[in-house]
Motif scaffolding. Structure first.
Motif, PDB file in Angstrom:
ATOM      1  N   VAL B 566       0.840  -1.197   0.000  1.00 27.93           N
ATOM      2  CA  VAL B 566       0.000   0.000   0.000  1.00 27.93           C
ATOM      3  C   VAL B 566       0.882   1.258   0.000  1.00 27.93           C
ATOM      4  CG1 VAL B 566      -1.679   1.332   1.328  1.00 27.93           C
ATOM      5  CG2 VAL B 566      -1.965  -1.139   1.063  1.00 27.93           C
ATOM      6  N   THR B 567       1.907   1.263   0.841  1.00 20.72           N
ATOM      7  CA  THR B 567       2.795   2.444   0.843  1.00 20.72           C
ATOM      8  C   THR B 567       3.516   2.543  -0.490  1.00 20.72           C
ATOM      9  OG1 THR B 567       4.453   1.105   1.965  1.00 20.72           O
ATOM     10  CG2 THR B 567       3.177   2.618   3.341  1.00 20.72           C
ATOM     11  N   GLY B 568       3.821   1.408  -1.093  1.00 22.54           N
ATOM     12  CA  GLY B 568       4.462   1.415  -2.414  1.00 22.54           C
ATOM     13  C   GLY B 568       3.602   2.137  -3.440  1.00 22.54           C
ATOM     14  N   ILE B 569       2.301   1.809  -3.445  1.00 20.36           N
ATOM     15  CA  ILE B 569       1.391   2.461  -4.400  1.00 20.36           C
ATOM     16  C   ILE B 569       1.310   3.957  -4.092  1.00 20.36           C
ATOM     17  CG2 ILE B 569      -1.019   2.606  -5.161  1.00 20.36           C
ATOM     18  CD1 ILE B 569      -1.192  -0.389  -4.886  1.00 20.36           C
ATOM     19  N   ALA B 570       1.212   4.282  -2.796  1.00 24.50           N
ATOM     20  CA  ALA B 570       1.143   5.695  -2.396  1.00 24.50           C
ATOM     21  C   ALA B 570       2.358   6.446  -2.944  1.00 24.50           C
ATOM     22  CB  ALA B 570       1.083   5.814  -0.876  1.00 24.50           C
ATOM     23  N   SER B 571       3.523   5.817  -2.815  1.00 26.65           N
ATOM     24  CA  SER B 571       4.730   6.540  -3.227  1.00 26.65           C
ATOM     25  C   SER B 571       4.815   6.676  -4.748  1.00 26.65           C
ATOM     26  CB  SER B 571       5.985   5.887  -2.626  1.00 26.65           C
ATOM     27  OG  SER B 571       6.461   4.895  -3.482  1.00 26.65           O
ATOM     28  N   VAL B 572       4.381   5.673  -5.517  1.00 26.54           N
ATOM     29  CA  VAL B 572       4.448   5.851  -6.983  1.00 26.54           C
ATOM     30  C   VAL B 572       3.435   6.887  -7.459  1.00 26.54           C
ATOM     31  CG1 VAL B 572       5.450   3.602  -7.537  1.00 26.54           C
ATOM     32  CG2 VAL B 572       2.956   3.884  -7.567  1.00 26.54           C
ATOM     33  N   ILE B 573       2.301   6.992  -6.726  1.00 27.96           N
ATOM     34  CA  ILE B 573       1.331   8.042  -7.097  1.00 27.96           C
ATOM     35  C   ILE B 573       1.963   9.418  -6.833  1.00 27.96           C
ATOM     36  CG2 ILE B 573      -0.911   9.096  -6.535  1.00 27.96           C
ATOM     37  CD1 ILE B 573      -2.013   6.314  -6.048  1.00 27.96           C
ATOM     38  N   ARG B 574       2.643   9.534  -5.648  1.00 31.22           N
ATOM     39  CA  ARG B 574       3.321  10.804  -5.329  1.00 31.22           C
ATOM     40  C   ARG B 574       4.375  11.128  -6.380  1.00 31.22           C
ATOM     41  NH1 ARG B 574       3.502   9.271  -0.051  1.00 31.22           N
ATOM     42  NH2 ARG B 574       5.664   8.598  -0.264  1.00 31.22           N
ATOM     43  N   ARG B 575       5.129  10.061  -6.764  1.00 30.39           N
ATOM     44  CA  ARG B 575       6.214  10.270  -7.734  1.00 30.39           C
ATOM     45  C   ARG B 575       5.688  10.474  -9.156  1.00 30.39           C
ATOM     46  NH1 ARG B 575       9.061   5.377  -6.123  1.00 30.39           N
ATOM     47  NH2 ARG B 575       8.718   4.677  -8.250  1.00 30.39           N
ATOM     48  N   LYS B 576       4.383  10.205  -9.331  1.00 33.71           N
ATOM     49  CA  LYS B 576       3.755  10.281 -10.661  1.00 33.71           C
ATOM     50  C   LYS B 576       4.464   9.357 -11.653  1.00 33.71           C
ATOM     51  CE  LYS B 576       1.360  14.648 -10.454  1.00 33.71           C
ATOM     52  NZ  LYS B 576       1.504  14.916  -9.022  1.00 33.71           N
ATOM     53  N   ASP B 577       4.590   8.087 -11.234  1.00 38.00           N
ATOM     54  CA  ASP B 577       5.225   7.090 -12.104  1.00 38.00           C
ATOM     55  C   ASP B 577       4.129   6.149 -12.612  1.00 38.00           C
ATOM     56  OD1 ASP B 577       6.505   4.949 -13.257  1.00 38.00           O
ATOM     57  OD2 ASP B 577       8.023   4.758 -11.681  1.00 38.00           O
ATOM     58  N   PRO B 578       3.512   6.456 -13.761  1.00 35.18           N
ATOM     59  CA  PRO B 578       2.360   5.670 -14.212  1.00 35.18           C
ATOM     60  C   PRO B 578       2.696   4.189 -14.444  1.00 35.18           C
ATOM     61  CG  PRO B 578       3.030   7.274 -15.898  1.00 35.18           C
ATOM     62  CD  PRO B 578       3.874   7.531 -14.696  1.00 35.18           C
ATOM     63  N   GLU B 579       3.846   3.922 -15.017  1.00 34.21           N
ATOM     64  CA  GLU B 579       4.190   2.530 -15.317  1.00 34.21           C
ATOM     65  C   GLU B 579       4.258   1.678 -14.048  1.00 34.21           C
ATOM     66  OE1 GLU B 579       7.784   0.823 -17.781  1.00 34.21           O
ATOM     67  OE2 GLU B 579       6.829   2.540 -18.779  1.00 34.21           O
ATOM     68  N   ALA B 580       4.949   2.224 -13.027  1.00 34.52           N
ATOM     69  CA  ALA B 580       5.074   1.507 -11.760  1.00 34.52           C
ATOM     70  C   ALA B 580       3.709   1.339 -11.114  1.00 34.52           C
ATOM     71  CB  ALA B 580       6.019   2.254 -10.823  1.00 34.52           C
ATOM     72  N   LEU B 581       2.853   2.382 -11.244  1.00 34.22           N
ATOM     73  CA  LEU B 581       1.513   2.283 -10.658  1.00 34.22           C
ATOM     74  C   LEU B 581       0.751   1.122 -11.304  1.00 34.22           C
ATOM     75  CD1 LEU B 581      -0.782   3.274  -8.856  1.00 34.22           C
ATOM     76  CD2 LEU B 581      -1.439   4.847 -10.696  1.00 34.22           C
ATOM     77  N   ALA B 582       0.794   1.061 -12.633  1.00 34.09           N
ATOM     78  CA  ALA B 582       0.083  -0.010 -13.340  1.00 34.09           C
ATOM     79  C   ALA B 582       0.578  -1.370 -12.854  1.00 34.09           C
ATOM     80  CB  ALA B 582       0.285   0.115 -14.843  1.00 34.09           C
ATOM     81  N   SER B 583       1.878  -1.505 -12.716  1.00 35.44           N
ATOM     82  CA  SER B 583       2.453  -2.785 -12.333  1.00 35.44           C
ATOM     83  C   SER B 583       2.063  -3.173 -10.900  1.00 35.44           C
ATOM     84  CB  SER B 583       3.975  -2.707 -12.481  1.00 35.44           C
ATOM     85  OG  SER B 583       4.555  -3.827 -11.886  1.00 35.44           O
ATOM     86  N   LEU B 584       2.203  -2.207  -9.957  1.00 34.39           N
ATOM     87  CA  LEU B 584       1.877  -2.523  -8.563  1.00 34.39           C
ATOM     88  C   LEU B 584       0.375  -2.794  -8.401  1.00 34.39           C
ATOM     89  CD1 LEU B 584       4.105  -0.018  -6.537  1.00 34.39           C
ATOM     90  CD2 LEU B 584       4.461  -2.458  -6.940  1.00 34.39           C
ATOM     91  N   ALA B 585      -0.433  -1.979  -9.062  1.00 32.87           N
ATOM     92  CA  ALA B 585      -1.887  -2.159  -8.952  1.00 32.87           C
ATOM     93  C   ALA B 585      -2.288  -3.514  -9.540  1.00 32.87           C
ATOM     94  CB  ALA B 585      -2.614  -1.034  -9.685  1.00 32.87           C
ATOM     95  N   HIS B 586      -1.602  -3.881 -10.611  1.00 31.70           N
ATOM     96  CA  HIS B 586      -1.914  -5.173 -11.222  1.00 31.70           C
ATOM     97  C   HIS B 586      -1.617  -6.320 -10.263  1.00 31.70           C
ATOM     98  CE1 HIS B 586      -2.093  -8.424 -14.122  1.00 31.70           C
ATOM     99  NE2 HIS B 586      -0.924  -8.828 -13.660  1.00 31.70           N
ATOM    100  N   ALA B 587      -0.444  -6.260  -9.639  1.00 30.97           N
ATOM    101  CA  ALA B 587      -0.065  -7.331  -8.717  1.00 30.97           C
ATOM    102  C   ALA B 587      -1.050  -7.415  -7.557  1.00 30.97           C
ATOM    103  CB  ALA B 587       1.349  -7.101  -8.204  1.00 30.97           C
ATOM    104  N   LEU B 588      -1.406  -6.245  -7.014  1.00 28.41           N
ATOM    105  CA  LEU B 588      -2.330  -6.249  -5.880  1.00 28.41           C
ATOM    106  C   LEU B 588      -3.695  -6.788  -6.306  1.00 28.41           C
ATOM    107  CD1 LEU B 588      -2.715  -5.588  -2.936  1.00 28.41           C
ATOM    108  CD2 LEU B 588      -3.316  -3.243  -3.562  1.00 28.41           C
ATOM    109  N   LYS B 589      -4.074  -6.477  -7.546  1.00 28.17           N
ATOM    110  CA  LYS B 589      -5.349  -6.967  -8.074  1.00 28.17           C
ATOM    111  C   LYS B 589      -5.383  -8.494  -8.014  1.00 28.17           C
ATOM    112  CE  LYS B 589      -6.204  -7.127 -12.506  1.00 28.17           C
ATOM    113  NZ  LYS B 589      -6.397  -6.710 -13.904  1.00 28.17           N
TER     114      LYS B 589
END
Lengths: 276, 667
Positions: B566-589
């Protein structure tokens, strides 16, 4: 003991698949991203890879691309909840063996893996002639197991359609493919059936071209589709006389399920159309 | 001697002589006709007749007789019956008797012609009757096999027809096709009625013969029947020089009551004995034995032959028309009869090669108890379903295991069940059915009776055994062509809850499913949002194939990693890293969808799509919603993980609330 590699970035899913397959007696290795999956594959020979598409460092499709041209490529089963046609088409081009829907459950997982590993290695692969969103064309060996595999791919190209339409078309296609493989190809894996899938805005079309010489309607007395109007059970008698198993309702069902069913003159090619 | 007495011996068929010595005999009364017929040349003289020269049999007897006369004993010396040929070639039986009367040496010759013929006739009739009996027994055996074939083979296609036509009638079809369909349904109904009538006639027939013999109590003594068969085959064994005996370890005084019927049970023993004899060389032995196995009694027939053929599996040996390659097996019906009969009585049959030499054919039958017949459920139980005792409830989506070796039935039934909204797993035989049962959790299992490898009965027993000590119990439905009351009782004893006659109708099946214990009204509208996010513990356990330990490990891994993710997703949103967000959200899904957290899965999906599109403006808001869902899921999973096994089960029972709309997600 068959070696299986599970490449999946989600730890829970990885744990689950490893747990279930280990209990089945398989030797299971795992990788949490595409790069480490590739490293593991280079170190050791695997019989089967269960591959997630979306992984950090290297995606599943990227991994398939990298493997292309390697001497030994294990069978690949793609696990995905991804419904985009690009994934399906790329997997097809990458010689992926089958699709497995996520989230997986133990029963489906075990039977899919068992089937993939027990398949005769001499059966030639499915050849992809075209893998375009609107036009997919495949050459498949005349072997029963390809039916469910082909369907696992093609059904994912139709996911925007209502469930009922998908179900009907799926049943009809399955019936025709079974016929082509059994009657046209005599279950000989060296013979091929050509399958075309064409999708336009207004229609969905399948064309199947089997390697047999075709058949005459008169020879189809054992199928319900050729019964005269006043004797809807005539084919039962014929089947009985020829010692065939009861049935023969497939073509008739198929006719009812789709909008058009057209044969060529020799009847070794058939087109199935569903209007959207 | 008065004239009357002169003629009397002749009238009675006796020839009387006084011995004059030197092999000469003097007639002392008139000689009967049969005597002159044999010894025409010897009888016309009134003087002594040299009888010892007339026949070698007589000559032999006269040696004995002379000894007897010389000993002056008071008793008589009598010969066996022998056959002389008359001049015209007729065979005439003759007996001789030497007497010592009033100091005279008397020889009596007698022809027991009429009695002898009567005796031979009786013996022949008896022999013929025995052969007839044997022939009829085989005919009855054939008839039972025919009955079995009608039940199984003839009614199987009907099931396919029914289901196929039911399927068709649910499709959108033209009026004309509907008319055909009505025609077809009508014809298949007629056929079904006819088959049922034939079956009824047959089973009434069998029942009548059963009741007459045993007054309705179908119990036999295993050992008694074994001995009767052994005795009736005694001569056959003697002829081949093979000994047959009951094993010395058997308690001959004990009673061995089993569920069976005498004549058919003896038939089974005869078949097994004949089979053993066929493969046993002369001079060796065949041994019969019985053993107590608690609820079952077991009988076996051991031979000292070559053992079982290696190319045949035991179930093939008991198949129809199977016979050994060498050795003179007949039509291959005998062992098949044994199998279908034993299985009808709820028993099992098999064979093994013995360690030293030969093979053992065995079968076991349920021990019969006196109260069994009264408790056996009536076949009408199945039809009671249409009565008003129980209220039908609308069907809710069920997880159904469907096992049938016939592909048509399997495909069509599965198709129909899926259409009704059920989740169906199919198995092509008993072994696969059992495997499926162990790898997932089911509400209902529909088991065909006749499957290769493992019959429906055996699967049912295995399932019930595996369920012992567990709270969850799968609802077992037998589909069978044998629907007599005998069969229904047997099936219920094997653990089935319901019996579905074949060919069956979808309405019947739906009706049975609607009585499924704990069935609840299907929720047509989407289920109200659950206060707890995620699948029930039962559903999760099913997803991992019933492996509770694995589930605990998975929950543990998830709970351990979730804060970091969860903190990982929070930090990629802060960093505005769309690719990392897609990847982390996918794994959590992946994780949350395993745990059935539908809302959380949707949020992950949305985040993943945002990541792919590169447009992150809505991400913060969706992430907030996701965190709430994750919190619910965490609480839920912690609850599961902390449950002790006992509490775990009771909570599973409580949480069988309204089913969530699971179908949607799966499409």
């Amino acid at each position: 003991m068959p070696h299986i590699l599970v490449a999946e970035d989600d730890a829970t899913t990885r744990e689950m698949i490893r747990g279930i397959l280990t209990k089945q007696g398989y030797d299971v290795s795992t990788a949490a991203d595409g790069m480490s999956a590739l490293r593991t594959l280079k170190k050791r020979k695997f019989d089967l890879v269960l591959l997630d598409i979306w992984m950090p460092k290297m995606s599943g499709l990227g991994l398939i691309g990298t493997l292309h041209g390697e001497q030994h490529i294990p069978k690949i089963i793609v696990m995905t909840s991804d419904k985009t046609s690009d994934t399906v088409l790329n997997s097809l081009r990458g010689q992926v063996y089958q699709f497995l829907a996520k989230p997986v459950d133990a029963h489906t997982l075990i039977s899919t893996v068992d089937n993939a590993l027990s398949e005769d290695p001499a059966i030639p692969p499915i050849e992809v002639l075209s893998a375009n969103k609107h036009w997919v064309e495949l050459l498949v060996p005349c072997e029963r197991s390809v039916v469910s595999r082909v369907q696992s791919f093609l059904s994912r190209l139709e996911t925007d359609l209502p469930a009922e339409v998908m179900e009907k078309v799926g049943y009809a296609f399955r019936e025709l493919l079974n016929n082509a493989i059994e009657w046209g190809g005599h279950l000989d894996p060296n013979l091929k059936v050509r399958i075309s899938y064409i999708r336009t805005r207004k229609l969905l079309m399948y064309r199947l071209d089997d390697p047999g010489p075709g058949f005459k309607m008169e020879d189809l007395k054992h199928a319900a589709v050729s019964n005269p109007a006043d004797d809807p059970m005539a084919h039962m008698t014929v089947r009985e006389q020829r010692g065939l198993r009861p049935g023969g309702l497939g073509l008739m069902l198929t006719q009812q399920l789709v909008d058009e069913l057209v044969y060529n003159e020799a009847r070794n090619e058939v087109v199935l159309i569903k209007y959207l | 001697m008065p004239d009357v007495l002169q003629e009397f011996p002749m009238e009675m068929g006796f020839a009387l002589f006084e011995y004059c010595g030197d092999g000469n005999f003097l007639p002392i009364a008139q000689l009967p006709d049969w005597f002159s017929e044999i010894w025409a040349g010897a009888g016309n003289a009134s003087g002594p007749i040299p009888l010892s020269q007339q026949s070698p049999f007589l000559e032999n007897f006269l040696l004995e007789a002379e000894e007897f006369w010389n000993s002056h004993a008071s008793a008589a010396c009598q010969s066996e019956t022998w056959i002389e040929k008359s001049v015209s070639g007729r065979e005439i039986p003759v007996q001789a008797k030497a007497l010592f009367l009033g100091g005279k040496r008397i020889l009596v010759l007698f022809s027991p012609d009429s009695q002898f013929r009567e005796q031979v006739r009786i013996l022949q009739t008896a022999r013929n009757a025995l052969l007839d009996h044997e022939r009829l027994a085989r005919e009855i055996q054939k008839k039972e096999i025919l009955l079995h074939c009608i039940v199984h083979d003839l009614s199987q296609p009907l099931s396919v027809m029914h289901v196929a036509m039911d399927s068709l009638s649910q499709e959108s079809i033209s009026e004309r096709s509907k008319q055909f369909l009505t025609l077809g349904k009508h014809a298949s109904d007629q056929q079904e009625t006819m088959i049922r009538q034939i079956l009824q006639a047959f089973s009434d027939d069998l029942r009548a013969s059963l009741d007459a013999g045993t007054e309705g109590n179908s119990s036999s003594d295993l050992l008694e029947c074994a001995r009767k068969s052994m005795i009736s085959l005694g001569l056959t064994f003697d002829a081949k020089g093979v000994r047959v005996a009951v094993s010395p370890s058997v308690d001959l005084k004990a009673k061995w009551p089993v569920v069976a019927e005498d004549s058919r049970l003896q038939r089974i023993f005869s078949n097994l004995l004949e089979n053993a004899l066929r493969y046993t060389p002369a001079g060796r032995r065949v041994t019969i034995g019985v053993e107590d196995e608690g609820d079952f009694l077991k009988a076996y027939v051991d031979d000292e032959g070559p053992g079982l053929p290696q190319d045949l599996r035991p179930e093939q040996i008991f198949g129809l028309f199977m016979k050994g390659k060498q050795g003179g097996g007949k039509a291959g019906l005998g062992l098949y009869f044994c199998r279908i009969t034993v299985e009808r009585w709820g028993g099992s049959i098999g064979c093994v090669t013995l360690p030293v030499k030969g093979s053992r054919f065995w079968f076991r039958l349920p021990r019969s108890a006196d109260n069994m017949a009264t408790h056996a459920p009536n076949a009408r139980d199945a039809s009671d379903l249409t009565g008003t005792k129980r209220k039908p409830i609308p069907i809710r989506p069920l997880r159904i295991l469907l096992a049938d070796d016939q592909e048509d039935i399997r495909t069509l039934t599965a198709y129909q069940l899926k259409r009704s909204g059920h989740k169906v797993v199919v198995a092509r035989d008993g072994i696969h059915a059992l495997k499926a049962f162990h790898s997932a959790s089911f509400d209902v299992a529909l088991l065909d009776q006749e499957m290769p490898g493992m019959t429906g009965d055996e699967v049912a027993r295995a399932i019930r055994t595996a369920e012992q000590g567990k709270k969850k119990r799968v609802f077992l439905v037998a589909s069978t062509g044998n629907t007599t009351s005998e069969d229904a009782g047997r099936l219920k004893q094997a653990g089935f809850d319901e019996v579905l006659g074949k060919p069956f109708r979808l309405e019947d099946l739906n009706l049975i499913l609607s009585y499924f214990p704990g069935a609840e009204p299907a929720v047509k509208t989407p289920a109200p949002p659950s206060p707890q996010e995620g699948a029930t513990l039962a559903e999760l356990t099913a997803r991992v194939g019933g492996d509770e330990k694995l589930l605990k490990r998975m929950i543990h891994t998830f709970l351990r990693d979730i804060p970091k993710r969860v903190t990982g997703i929070a930090s990629v949103i802060r960093r505005k890293d769309p690719e990392a967000l897609a990847s982390l959200a996918h794994a959590l899904k992946g994780s949350v969808s395993i745990f059935g957290a539908e809302t959380a899965r949707k949020r992950c999906q949305e985040l993943q799509e945002l990541g792919r599109s590169g447009e992150l403006s809505a991400a913060v808001e969706i992430f907030g919603a996701l965190k709430e869902e994750i919190a619910k899921l965490q609480a839920n999973l912690r609850g599961y993980a902390n449950q002790t096994p006992a509490r775990l089960k009771s909570s599973h029972a409580k949480r069988q609330g309204p089913p969530r709309n699971r179908g949607k997600r799966r499409r």
